[in-house]
Design an enzyme around this catalytic site. Structure first.
Site, PDB file in Angstrom:
ATOM      1  N   LYS A 174       0.868  -1.187   0.000  1.00 51.60           N
ATOM      2  CA  LYS A 174       0.000   0.000   0.000  1.00 51.60           C
ATOM      3  C   LYS A 174       0.894   1.224   0.000  1.00 51.60           C
ATOM      4  CE  LYS A 174      -4.437   1.035   0.315  1.00 51.60           C
ATOM      5  NZ  LYS A 174      -5.539   0.261  -0.287  1.00 51.60           N
TER       6      LYS A 174
HETATM    7  P1  NAD Z   1     -12.828   7.678  -3.062  1.00 49.56           P
HETATM    8  O1  NAD Z   1     -11.808   8.711  -2.813  1.00 49.56           O
HETATM    9  O2  NAD Z   1     -13.321   7.478  -4.452  1.00 49.56           O
HETATM   10  O3  NAD Z   1     -14.112   7.939  -2.128  1.00 49.56           O
HETATM   11  C1  NAD Z   1     -13.996   8.123  -0.753  1.00 49.56           C
HETATM   12  C2  NAD Z   1     -15.352   8.562  -0.233  1.00 49.56           C
HETATM   13  O4  NAD Z   1     -15.293   8.619   1.186  1.00 49.56           O
HETATM   14  C3  NAD Z   1     -15.774   9.952  -0.715  1.00 49.56           C
HETATM   15  O5  NAD Z   1     -17.155   9.953  -1.025  1.00 49.56           O
HETATM   16  C4  NAD Z   1     -15.516  10.823   0.501  1.00 49.56           C
HETATM   17  O6  NAD Z   1     -16.357  11.985   0.540  1.00 49.56           O
HETATM   18  C5  NAD Z   1     -15.854   9.854   1.608  1.00 49.56           C
HETATM   19  N1  NAD Z   1     -15.274  10.243   2.891  1.00 49.56           N
HETATM   20  C6  NAD Z   1     -14.006  10.620   3.158  1.00 49.56           C
HETATM   21  N2  NAD Z   1     -13.874  10.946   4.453  1.00 49.56           N
HETATM   22  C7  NAD Z   1     -15.093  10.772   5.017  1.00 49.56           C
HETATM   23  C8  NAD Z   1     -15.591  10.958   6.317  1.00 49.56           C
HETATM   24  N3  NAD Z   1     -14.806  11.383   7.303  1.00 49.56           N
HETATM   25  N4  NAD Z   1     -16.901  10.672   6.553  1.00 49.56           N
HETATM   26  C9  NAD Z   1     -17.711  10.246   5.554  1.00 49.56           C
HETATM   27  N5  NAD Z   1     -17.280  10.049   4.293  1.00 49.56           N
HETATM   28  C10 NAD Z   1     -15.986  10.318   4.032  1.00 49.56           C
HETATM   29  O7  NAD Z   1     -12.218   6.329  -2.473  1.00 49.56           O
HETATM   30  P2  NAD Z   1     -12.612   4.824  -2.826  1.00 49.56           P
HETATM   31  O8  NAD Z   1     -11.647   4.337  -3.837  1.00 49.56           O
HETATM   32  O9  NAD Z   1     -14.056   4.721  -3.076  1.00 49.56           O
HETATM   33  O10 NAD Z   1     -12.237   4.091  -1.462  1.00 49.56           O
HETATM   34  C11 NAD Z   1     -13.152   4.037  -0.376  1.00 49.56           C
HETATM   35  C12 NAD Z   1     -12.738   2.913   0.557  1.00 49.56           C
HETATM   36  O11 NAD Z   1     -12.726   1.685  -0.173  1.00 49.56           O
HETATM   37  C13 NAD Z   1     -11.338   3.040   1.144  1.00 49.56           C
HETATM   38  O12 NAD Z   1     -11.325   2.477   2.427  1.00 49.56           O
HETATM   39  C14 NAD Z   1     -10.480   2.199   0.216  1.00 49.56           C
HETATM   40  O13 NAD Z   1      -9.291   1.747   0.808  1.00 49.56           O
HETATM   41  C15 NAD Z   1     -11.451   1.043  -0.044  1.00 49.56           C
HETATM   42  N6  NAD Z   1     -11.160   0.288  -1.263  1.00 49.56           N
HETATM   43  C16 NAD Z   1     -11.095   0.887  -2.475  1.00 49.56           C
HETATM   44  C17 NAD Z   1     -10.848   0.112  -3.601  1.00 49.56           C
HETATM   45  C18 NAD Z   1     -10.844   0.713  -4.988  1.00 49.56           C
HETATM   46  O14 NAD Z   1     -10.800  -0.073  -5.952  1.00 49.56           O
HETATM   47  N7  NAD Z   1     -10.928   2.007  -5.161  1.00 49.56           N
HETATM   48  C19 NAD Z   1     -10.608  -1.259  -3.473  1.00 49.56           C
HETATM   49  C20 NAD Z   1     -10.700  -1.852  -2.214  1.00 49.56           C
HETATM   50  C21 NAD Z   1     -10.971  -1.061  -1.114  1.00 49.56           C
END
Ligand code: NAD
Length: 490
Positions: A176
């Protein structure tokens, strides 16, 4: 009241509402807070931005005690990951020596690099890449750009990536990375420079058959394309086109895969469907709430609509909204793209954090950051299932409460593995110069993620344990087997 001294290290004083904020100096954003070095001043970083307002100092990063409290809270993530490993060891009697290996990260890289801002001044930034383990294959894991990124978080998330790839049986290890920035403070041009300079600083610590980054919080296909281009520019011209798979989650035109953008959300929904089938639960008319409406949350939200389920509340970093009649996730996704968040969405009422968590629904999809479901919020939750789209959304206390309340959990390392599974497909397509159709991708994803679900479910039933521990046991079983077969060099 919680004893912070005991649980979190040094005593955390109650927040002062005075403008004369007590600040801690946190040199160049390096991990570790310098105890005892206190300054007076105002903070630009914490949630109380309206109270604080001085410009950031040129050198060093200032954090007020409120922000520091958050750092302490969050810094338990790696500890939680290790405690779960320990629990799995006790239940399944894993080889202690192999657990010792798995409790450590292999490589941790911290880079400090200069970037020229639009106004010509130089900013020093800090980035991380932690490679936890590569016994199953090349290191693999996302990159996030966020002001809360620190070594503890990246270490924990890298370790969880190893578990994730092991559970779903794909030939990758775990890594990561991230940069300690708030991307909203930079222009697109500056973000491009930051990304390219960080990639350059990582050098050959990443590579198409060694360590392959992907999107995560606040990173996207465009950022992956900049990483790809920067990396390829440092390679001899006759080798360049053999390196397009240095990142996954790229734009399709640059070698990305169809279905990768929605893959994590798609995986979450495949598992919710499987859970519903197992429990004789109809998703038609079922209600759900989503925290985080970025890549994972918006795709999971939109795909749930195809089952006839009804989205009734959403929270993101800009606020929370609710409408018992239903919120159209497709419209909301378009609105969020245009306005940057759910706040002021016209077809719903604004609600606060507590009301969001208290909303009665069938399913909750946390898809934002870690430690969202805590002692306080878990008590409020009124749902049957938590499908963890985010990594580490539930802390230890929150998890105990979910168990006590008999709320079923599909744990993160299983639930959000769709992203890395389709990243693997993208990587394979790049290596073989192939292009797979969406149907093929979705069918393969479903087959892999559902069989991982069955392994976790069967392990939970066999040991009469919760699914989070069961998922850890499934992952460790595979890793232990490989270590036992290969032995330890020399
Ligand atoms: P992203 O940046 O596209 O979206 C993040 C979202 O979280 C946004 O809507 C943001 O407004 C919201 N957010 C941030 N801080 C917040 C808070 N304090 N309270 C409420 N909402 C909040 O990110 P993503 O890629 O969708 O990732 C989201 C989660 O999924 C993370 O934990 C990431 O590690 C996990 N994840 C992502 C992927 C991927 O393929 N992108 C894969 C596996 C896991």
């Amino acid at each position: 009241m919680r004893n912070n001294k005991q649980e979190n290290g040094p005593d955390l004083k109650p927040l002062s509402t005075s403008k004369e904020w007590k600040l801690l100096y946190y040199q160049h954003g390096r991990p570790g807070l310098e105890e005892g070095k206190k300054f007076k001043g105002l903070c630009n970083y914490c949630d109380l931005k309206s109270l604080c307002g001085l410009p950031k100092p040129e050198i060093g990063v200032w954090r007020c005690e409120h922000y520091r409290a958050k750092i302490w809270k969050k810094s338990g993530l790696h500890e939680n990951v290790l405690r779960l490993l320990e629990k799995a060891q006790e239940i399944n009697n894993f080889d202690r020596d192999i657990c010792k290996i798995m409790a450590e990260t292999m490589n941790e890289l911290v880079v400090h690099f200069p970037v020229k801002m639009d106004d010509g001044h130089i900013k020093m930034l800090t980035g991380y890449r932690v490679q936890h383990n590569n016994v199953l294959g090349p290191f693999k894991g996302g990159l996030r750009f966020h002001p809360m990124v620190d070594i503890d978080e990246i270490r924990a998330l890298a370790t969880m990536m190893t578990w994730k790839t092991a559970i779903v049986n794909i030939p990758f290890g775990g890594a990561k990375g991230g940069i300690h920035i708030d991307p909203s403070e930079f222009s697109p041009k500056e973000l491009e420079k930051i990304t390219r300079r960080f990639t350059f600083a990582l050098g050959n610590n990443i590579g198409p058959d060694y360590d392959i980054p992907a999107p995560d919080v606040n990173t996207n296909p465009q950022i992956m394309a900049w990483i790809q281009d920067t990396y390829m520019s440092t390679i001899a011209p006759n080798e360049r086109n053999r390196c397009i798979h240095v990142v996954t989650g790229k734009p399709i035109e640059s070698g990305g895969s169809v279905g990768r953008e929605k893959a994590t959300g798609q995986g979450v929904v495949f598992l919710i469907e499987k859970w519903a089938e197992d429990h004789g639960f109809s998703l038609k008319g079922a209600t759900y709430i989503v925290q985080g409406f970025g890549n994972v949350g918006s795709w999971a939200g939109r795909l749930m609509k195809m089952n006839g389920s009804k989205l009734i509340a959403v929270e993101d970093v800009t606020g929370a909204i609710k409408n018992e009649e239903g919120i159209d996730p497709d419209y909301l996704a378009m609105y969020v793209k245009e306005h940057g968040g759910v706040v002021n969405y016209p077809k719903a009422q604004a609600i606060n954090h507590e009301i969001f968590f208290s909303t009665k629904a069938d399913i909750f999809i946390p898809a934002a950051l870690e430690n969202a479901i805590t002692r306080n919020t878990a008590e409020l939750l009124n749902v049957k299932l938590v499908a963890e789209g985010a990594n580490g959304p539930t802390d230890e206390e929150g998890d105990k409460i979910l168990q006590r309340k008999k709320i079923h959990v599909i744990p993160d390392i299983l639930c959000n593995s769709g992203g890395v599974i389709v990243s693997y497909f993208e990587w394979l397509q790049n290596k073989r110069s192939e292009f797979w159709e969406l149907d093929e991708i979705d069918n393969k994803l479903k087959k892999i993620i559902v069989s991982a679900y069955e392994r976790v479910r069967n392990t939970a039933v066999k040991h009469k344990i919760d699914w989070r521990t069961a998922a850890q046991i499934v992952a460790m079983s595979r890793l232990e087997m490989v270590y036992k077969e290969r032995g330890i060099f020399p």
